[in-house]
Motif scaffolding. Sequence first.
Motif, PDB file in Angstrom:
ATOM      1  N   PRO A  62     -42.828   0.049  11.736  1.00 28.50           N
ATOM      2  CA  PRO A  62     -41.815   1.032  11.319  1.00 28.50           C
ATOM      3  C   PRO A  62     -40.516   0.830  12.091  1.00 28.50           C
ATOM      4  N   VAL A  63     -39.415   0.872  11.384  1.00 34.38           N
ATOM      5  CA  VAL A  63     -38.085   0.722  11.986  1.00 34.38           C
ATOM      6  C   VAL A  63     -37.265   1.939  11.602  1.00 34.38           C
ATOM      7  N   VAL A  64     -36.731   2.609  12.599  1.00 30.43           N
ATOM      8  CA  VAL A  64     -35.906   3.787  12.380  1.00 30.43           C
ATOM      9  C   VAL A  64     -34.472   3.452  12.769  1.00 30.43           C
ATOM     10  N   VAL A  65     -33.539   3.826  11.894  1.00 34.05           N
ATOM     11  CA  VAL A  65     -32.115   3.623  12.143  1.00 34.05           C
ATOM     12  C   VAL A  65     -31.503   4.970  12.474  1.00 34.05           C
ATOM     13  N   ILE A  66     -30.764   5.036  13.568  1.00 39.23           N
ATOM     14  CA  ILE A  66     -30.193   6.281  14.066  1.00 39.23           C
ATOM     15  C   ILE A  66     -28.679   6.189  14.010  1.00 39.23           C
ATOM     16  N   LEU A  67     -28.058   7.170  13.398  1.00 41.06           N
ATOM     17  CA  LEU A  67     -26.600   7.282  13.360  1.00 41.06           C
ATOM     18  C   LEU A  67     -26.185   8.239  14.466  1.00 41.06           C
ATOM     19  N   HIS A  68     -25.410   7.739  15.417  1.00 38.08           N
ATOM     20  CA  HIS A  68     -24.998   8.577  16.546  1.00 38.08           C
ATOM     21  C   HIS A  68     -23.562   8.254  16.934  1.00 38.08           C
ATOM     22  N   GLU A  69     -22.968   9.182  17.637  1.00 36.12           N
ATOM     23  CA  GLU A  69     -21.578   9.058  18.066  1.00 36.12           C
ATOM     24  C   GLU A  69     -21.554   8.922  19.579  1.00 36.12           C
ATOM     25  N   GLU A  98     -18.901   8.521  21.505  1.00 37.53           N
ATOM     26  CA  GLU A  98     -17.755   9.199  22.112  1.00 37.53           C
ATOM     27  C   GLU A  98     -17.143  10.131  21.076  1.00 37.53           C
ATOM     28  N   LEU A  99     -17.084  11.410  21.411  1.00 36.12           N
ATOM     29  CA  LEU A  99     -16.620  12.393  20.444  1.00 36.12           C
ATOM     30  C   LEU A  99     -15.114  12.304  20.234  1.00 36.12           C
ATOM     31  N   THR A 100     -14.695  12.694  19.060  1.00 37.36           N
ATOM     32  CA  THR A 100     -13.279  12.826  18.747  1.00 37.36           C
ATOM     33  C   THR A 100     -13.090  14.066  17.891  1.00 37.36           C
ATOM     34  N   TRP A 101     -11.859  14.383  17.554  1.00 31.82           N
ATOM     35  CA  TRP A 101     -11.593  15.534  16.711  1.00 31.82           C
ATOM     36  C   TRP A 101     -10.351  15.232  15.878  1.00 31.82           C
ATOM     37  N   ALA A 102     -10.012  16.158  14.952  1.00 35.25           N
ATOM     38  CA  ALA A 102      -8.961  15.875  13.976  1.00 35.25           C
ATOM     39  C   ALA A 102      -7.626  15.552  14.636  1.00 35.25           C
ATOM     40  N   GLY A 103      -7.312  16.178  15.760  1.00 37.38           N
ATOM     41  CA  GLY A 103      -6.047  15.919  16.428  1.00 37.38           C
ATOM     42  C   GLY A 103      -5.960  14.576  17.121  1.00 37.38           C
ATOM     43  N   ARG A 104      -7.092  13.893  17.291  1.00 36.97           N
ATOM     44  CA  ARG A 104      -7.089  12.596  17.988  1.00 36.97           C
ATOM     45  C   ARG A 104      -7.494  11.442  17.078  1.00 36.97           C
ATOM     46  N   VAL A 105      -7.566  11.707  15.779  1.00 40.13           N
ATOM     47  CA  VAL A 105      -7.987  10.659  14.855  1.00 40.13           C
ATOM     48  C   VAL A 105      -7.029   9.474  14.892  1.00 40.13           C
ATOM     49  N   ALA A 106      -5.725   9.726  15.105  1.00 39.63           N
ATOM     50  CA  ALA A 106      -4.758   8.627  15.145  1.00 39.63           C
ATOM     51  C   ALA A 106      -5.027   7.679  16.297  1.00 39.63           C
ATOM     52  N   TRP A 107      -5.652   8.144  17.371  1.00 35.32           N
ATOM     53  CA  TRP A 107      -5.938   7.286  18.512  1.00 35.32           C
ATOM     54  C   TRP A 107      -7.393   6.865  18.581  1.00 35.32           C
ATOM     55  N   LYS A 108      -8.305   7.706  18.134  1.00 33.60           N
ATOM     56  CA  LYS A 108      -9.736   7.390  18.254  1.00 33.60           C
ATOM     57  C   LYS A 108     -10.433   7.863  16.987  1.00 33.60           C
ATOM     58  N   HIS A 109     -10.738   6.926  16.097  1.00 31.80           N
ATOM     59  CA  HIS A 109     -11.299   7.310  14.812  1.00 31.80           C
ATOM     60  C   HIS A 109     -12.583   6.585  14.463  1.00 31.80           C
ATOM     61  N   HIS A 110     -12.921   5.497  15.109  1.00 35.46           N
ATOM     62  CA  HIS A 110     -14.167   4.775  14.841  1.00 35.46           C
ATOM     63  C   HIS A 110     -15.097   4.939  16.045  1.00 35.46           C
ATOM     64  N   THR A 111     -15.767   6.077  16.084  1.00 31.78           N
ATOM     65  CA  THR A 111     -16.570   6.428  17.253  1.00 31.78           C
ATOM     66  C   THR A 111     -18.070   6.429  16.978  1.00 31.78           C
ATOM     67  N   CYS A 112     -18.490   6.183  15.740  1.00 30.81           N
ATOM     68  CA  CYS A 112     -19.920   6.211  15.404  1.00 30.81           C
ATOM     69  C   CYS A 112     -20.519   4.815  15.430  1.00 30.81           C
ATOM     70  N   MET A 113     -21.830   4.761  15.493  1.00 33.22           N
ATOM     71  CA  MET A 113     -22.563   3.500  15.439  1.00 33.22           C
ATOM     72  C   MET A 113     -23.972   3.776  14.952  1.00 33.22           C
ATOM     73  N   VAL A 114     -24.644   2.735  14.495  1.00 28.52           N
ATOM     74  CA  VAL A 114     -26.047   2.832  14.095  1.00 28.52           C
ATOM     75  C   VAL A 114     -26.868   1.901  14.975  1.00 28.52           C
ATOM     76  N   SER A 115     -28.060   2.359  15.330  1.00 29.89           N
ATOM     77  CA  SER A 115     -28.982   1.584  16.153  1.00 29.89           C
ATOM     78  C   SER A 115     -30.341   1.572  15.469  1.00 29.89           C
ATOM     79  N   ALA A 116     -30.910   0.385  15.303  1.00 29.99           N
ATOM     80  CA  ALA A 116     -32.212   0.213  14.668  1.00 29.99           C
ATOM     81  C   ALA A 116     -33.268  -0.013  15.748  1.00 29.99           C
TER      82      ALA A 116
END
Length: 372
Positions: free
Chosen positions: A210-217, A219-237
């Motif tokens: 069995p292989v489980v893929v987890i979507l997690h962040e 480093e958190l970001t928010w709407a006011g910082r999207v212009a500087w930090k917007h690709h903060t998620c990743m997946v790990s199998a």
Amino acid sequence: METVPNLITAAANVLEVYIVRIQEEASPSLAHKAAAEPKGGGAVLAGISGASLELVCHYRLHGNVESLGVLPNGATDGGKRRDSIILTFRDAKISVLEFDESIYGLRTSSMHCFEGSDWVHLRRGREFFPRGPLVKVDPLGRCAAVLAYGLQMIVLKAAEASTGLTAPAEDSTFRAAAASRIESSYICGLQDLDMKHVKDFIFIHGYIEPVVVILHEHELTWAGRVAWKHHTCMVSALSVNTTLKQHPLIWSAMNLPHDAYKLLAVPSPIGGVLVIGANTIHYHSQSASCHLGLNNFAVPADGSQEMPRSGFTTELVAATATWLTNDVAVFSSKSGELLLLTLVYDGRLAIYYSHLVLLLETYGSAVFILFN
């Protein structure tokens, strides 16, 4: 006794089980006679002339169902086995149910509770969690996993062989089918695997274990910082070894948009997982990856190539999805749109192109509208 498909619905604390009654297409002579007397039942589809739902049992539970999963029977010898139902309740209660022919209803095969003084350390000092326990099941029925307390993954190992609740009859014709059972359970702390802010997880197809893929962040970001930090998620199998209780990382993908919120396992033979975001759809596997922009808010990761875009503008906030075939998925958006996503692969399990079309534009429309 022939296996009959069932439909299970859960609404708050109400659980219902339905039997799907399928009406097969009549013989050619009868079909010719029926053609002379048209009725409003619709056209015949793949040998099926109609279907109906019959309520089998209705239960009012003592708590709201947070999530529901179906544990497949996992039988490889062609034996008669039934699926089981896994229900989760706040804060970390799990019930496994199976159908019992003797009472023609559901019975509890096992219960698992990770609350109280013995498990207070799982809360990590918190008293409230915005989301209840989430259950996902391995496609082959080898195990299930429940995400509780935000970062605690409870792994439920399925028994390789099980027996029914009632003693089998002497006559094999009326012998009760055995149901899937949970053999043991243990806890895997995702914070020990350097994960935090888990959004979703799912089991994927095409692996020996069995292989489980987890979507997690990470480093958190928010709407006011999207212009500087917007690709903060990743997946790990993670490869789940229920015997050794080990979970080695086999592959991962980074630089996913911060608005990615859901995973959808791609069936075999393609395999892999779809990462669904508000403005993008990403595909990732151990050997390939691709992405598709849905609107002007879809921004490629820094240093990446230009993102291919769909032929029309849409968004997938709070969307749901399921598979029609092994390479065609249908999405339902919150605005009532139905979208078809087609995955094209070259036979080597490598995705090289994704295609999205608008199938149904508005609620109540009797005409399907297609856009390339």
